[in-house]
Structure formats: C-alpha cells, structure tokens
Design a protein around this motif. Sequence first.
Motif, PDB file in Angstrom:
ATOM      1  N   SER A 186      13.811  -1.527 -16.043  1.00  0.00           N
ATOM      2  CA  SER A 186      13.923  -1.085 -17.437  1.00  0.00           C
ATOM      3  C   SER A 186      14.796   0.165 -17.445  1.00  0.00           C
ATOM      4  CB  SER A 186      12.539  -0.765 -18.007  1.00  0.00           C
ATOM      5  OG  SER A 186      12.029   0.413 -17.394  1.00  0.00           O
ATOM      6  N   GLY A 187      15.297   0.525 -18.614  1.00  0.00           N
ATOM      7  CA  GLY A 187      16.111   1.741 -18.722  1.00  0.00           C
ATOM      8  C   GLY A 187      15.352   2.971 -18.275  1.00  0.00           C
ATOM      9  N   LEU A 188      14.087   3.059 -18.646  1.00  0.00           N
ATOM     10  CA  LEU A 188      13.267   4.207 -18.260  1.00  0.00           C
ATOM     11  C   LEU A 188      13.090   4.266 -16.741  1.00  0.00           C
ATOM     12  CD1 LEU A 188      11.548   6.649 -18.985  1.00  0.00           C
ATOM     13  CD2 LEU A 188       9.642   5.088 -19.422  1.00  0.00           C
ATOM     14  N   ASP A 189      12.798   3.137 -16.122  1.00  0.00           N
ATOM     15  CA  ASP A 189      12.626   3.124 -14.669  1.00  0.00           C
ATOM     16  C   ASP A 189      13.934   3.436 -13.946  1.00  0.00           C
ATOM     17  OD1 ASP A 189       9.914   2.617 -14.853  1.00  0.00           O
ATOM     18  OD2 ASP A 189      10.148   0.440 -14.667  1.00  0.00           O
ATOM     19  N   TYR A 190      15.052   2.973 -14.489  1.00  0.00           N
ATOM     20  CA  TYR A 190      16.360   3.262 -13.903  1.00  0.00           C
ATOM     21  C   TYR A 190      16.631   4.772 -13.922  1.00  0.00           C
ATOM     22  CZ  TYR A 190      21.422   3.170 -13.235  1.00  0.00           C
ATOM     23  OH  TYR A 190      22.695   3.392 -12.776  1.00  0.00           O
ATOM     24  N   LEU A 191      16.399   5.413 -15.056  1.00  0.00           N
ATOM     25  CA  LEU A 191      16.618   6.861 -15.165  1.00  0.00           C
ATOM     26  C   LEU A 191      15.636   7.638 -14.288  1.00  0.00           C
ATOM     27  CD1 LEU A 191      17.326   7.061 -18.977  1.00  0.00           C
ATOM     28  CD2 LEU A 191      18.977   7.461 -17.130  1.00  0.00           C
ATOM     29  N   ARG A 192      14.405   7.175 -14.221  1.00  0.00           N
ATOM     30  CA  ARG A 192      13.431   7.825 -13.329  1.00  0.00           C
ATOM     31  C   ARG A 192      13.875   7.725 -11.871  1.00  0.00           C
ATOM     32  NH1 ARG A 192       7.843   5.782 -16.204  1.00  0.00           N
ATOM     33  NH2 ARG A 192       7.655   7.526 -17.658  1.00  0.00           N
ATOM     34  N   ALA A 193      14.456   6.589 -11.491  1.00  0.00           N
ATOM     35  CA  ALA A 193      14.941   6.409 -10.116  1.00  0.00           C
ATOM     36  C   ALA A 193      16.088   7.379  -9.816  1.00  0.00           C
ATOM     37  CB  ALA A 193      15.376   4.965  -9.892  1.00  0.00           C
ATOM     38  N   ILE A 194      16.940   7.623 -10.785  1.00  0.00           N
ATOM     39  CA  ILE A 194      18.003   8.625 -10.594  1.00  0.00           C
ATOM     40  C   ILE A 194      17.372  10.007 -10.466  1.00  0.00           C
ATOM     41  CG2 ILE A 194      19.984   9.794 -11.657  1.00  0.00           C
ATOM     42  CD1 ILE A 194      20.737   7.063 -12.903  1.00  0.00           C
ATOM     43  N   LYS A 195      16.473  10.327 -11.377  1.00  0.00           N
ATOM     44  CA  LYS A 195      15.814  11.643 -11.356  1.00  0.00           C
ATOM     45  C   LYS A 195      15.100  11.892 -10.029  1.00  0.00           C
ATOM     46  CE  LYS A 195      12.279  14.347 -13.760  1.00  0.00           C
ATOM     47  NZ  LYS A 195      11.332  14.509 -12.676  1.00  0.00           N
ATOM     48  N   ASP A 196      14.453  10.851  -9.492  1.00  0.00           N
ATOM     49  CA  ASP A 196      13.683  10.973  -8.255  1.00  0.00           C
ATOM     50  C   ASP A 196      14.536  10.832  -6.990  1.00  0.00           C
ATOM     51  OD1 ASP A 196      11.462  11.306  -9.866  1.00  0.00           O
ATOM     52  OD2 ASP A 196      10.791   9.222  -9.666  1.00  0.00           O
ATOM     53  N   GLY A 197      15.847  10.628  -7.145  1.00  0.00           N
ATOM     54  CA  GLY A 197      16.733  10.534  -5.994  1.00  0.00           C
ATOM     55  C   GLY A 197      16.754   9.170  -5.316  1.00  0.00           C
ATOM     56  N   LYS A 198      16.165   8.153  -5.926  1.00  0.00           N
ATOM     57  CA  LYS A 198      16.171   6.808  -5.343  1.00  0.00           C
ATOM     58  C   LYS A 198      17.481   6.081  -5.624  1.00  0.00           C
ATOM     59  CE  LYS A 198      11.186   6.561  -5.658  1.00  0.00           C
ATOM     60  NZ  LYS A 198      10.054   6.076  -6.433  1.00  0.00           N
ATOM     61  N   ILE A 199      18.124   6.441  -6.713  1.00  0.00           N
ATOM     62  CA  ILE A 199      19.459   5.949  -7.068  1.00  0.00           C
ATOM     63  C   ILE A 199      20.321   7.188  -7.271  1.00  0.00           C
ATOM     64  CG2 ILE A 199      20.842   4.746  -8.798  1.00  0.00           C
ATOM     65  CD1 ILE A 199      18.405   3.013  -9.413  1.00  0.00           C
ATOM     66  N   SER A 200      21.524   7.177  -6.713  1.00  0.00           N
ATOM     67  CA  SER A 200      22.374   8.357  -6.863  1.00  0.00           C
ATOM     68  C   SER A 200      22.887   8.478  -8.302  1.00  0.00           C
ATOM     69  CB  SER A 200      23.534   8.343  -5.879  1.00  0.00           C
ATOM     70  OG  SER A 200      24.095   7.086  -5.783  1.00  0.00           O
ATOM     71  N   PRO A 201      23.048   9.711  -8.760  1.00  0.00           N
ATOM     72  CA  PRO A 201      23.551   9.923 -10.120  1.00  0.00           C
ATOM     73  C   PRO A 201      25.004   9.475 -10.226  1.00  0.00           C
ATOM     74  CG  PRO A 201      23.372  12.002  -8.953  1.00  0.00           C
ATOM     75  CD  PRO A 201      22.785  10.956  -8.057  1.00  0.00           C
ATOM     76  N   PRO A 202      25.476   9.230 -11.431  1.00  0.00           N
ATOM     77  CA  PRO A 202      26.874   8.825 -11.593  1.00  0.00           C
ATOM     78  C   PRO A 202      27.813   9.959 -11.185  1.00  0.00           C
ATOM     79  CG  PRO A 202      25.881   9.259 -13.723  1.00  0.00           C
ATOM     80  CD  PRO A 202      24.773   9.339 -12.703  1.00  0.00           C
ATOM     81  N   PRO A 203      29.042   9.629 -10.770  1.00  0.00           N
ATOM     82  CA  PRO A 203      29.988  10.663 -10.351  1.00  0.00           C
ATOM     83  C   PRO A 203      30.214  11.759 -11.396  1.00  0.00           C
ATOM     84  CG  PRO A 203      30.801   8.524  -9.675  1.00  0.00           C
ATOM     85  CD  PRO A 203      29.577   8.278 -10.520  1.00  0.00           C
TER      86      PRO A 203
END
Length: 163
Positions: free
Chosen positions: A24-41
């Motif tokens: 979900s969009g919320l889980d995707y953003l949480r994954a970025i916040k938590d460092g599981k997915i790297s933030p966009p350039p």
Amino acid sequence: MERKRTIVWDDPQINKRDAVSALSGLDYLRAIKDGKISPPPVAKLIGYRIKEVEHGFAVFELDPGEHHYNPFATVHGGILSTLLDTAMTAAVLTTLPQNLTCSTVEVKVNFIKPVNAESKLLRCEARPIHIGRKLATVEGRIMNVNNELYAHGVSTCMIFKVE
C-alpha cells in the motif's frame, strides 16, 4: 572560498516498481522512512526526509542550507515547492491501496516569508482535502520549530494503477 557538496544515491530502479505494486502507499512510505527501501534520488539531492506518515497525513523535514540559496541568499522557491509537492503527494499516497499510485497534476504555492539557513529545521505537514477515484486534492504547510508559517500550498494529484 569554494564550497562542495557530494550527493550519493542508490539505483532508483532496484525494487521500486515491485515495491510500489506489492505494498500500500502507506506501507511503501513507511519502508522508505524505516530504511528498508532507499529514498528517491531527489531526496538525497535536496536533503529532505520523511519524519512521519500515517493514513491521510505526511510530514517531511528539511534543514535549509546555503546550498539551497537563490541569488538573494534565501532558499530558492523551487526547493520549498518541491518539499510541499513531496509531502502533499505522500499524504495522498498514504490513502491508496497496493497497485494504485498518484502523481501531481498541478500545484499552487504561497510563500509567506523568506527562508535561509538561520530559519533552522523546517517541517512540512500535508493532509488530503478530498480523495476521489481518479483525482485527489491535498494541502500542505511549511513551518519552523516555533510553528511560524513560511509557505503553504494546495495540489491536485491523479490516481492511477501501477503498470
């Protein structure tokens, strides 16, 4: 004296498309916040980061610096517009289930007072106004730690399936 700034980022294609469709969009953003997915350039380039994300709410922070300055020694309006656009789009994204995403159609920004390095940490909060099937409207505000308003904006986002 010459100043330098080095920007390092991860490949934006690695796991992004799969993550967007699988979460979900919320889980995707949480994954970025938590460092599981790297933030966009662009986040690395400008220096903003996710501070909070909840359903229908997003907060991003930015430490303004002289590397953000325009010729008048204040933070360029495009930097503040990017911060608002990012937080507002994220606020809409927090409401979307997996396989749906969104993108900005238009954004309107009002600059209230100039920002410089002495303005210290900025906080951009955003909340949706309306979430439809194809379009969403959202509002955002940039404030300092004393809740002084520096800029605010509204945006329209289109909602579409992840291809």
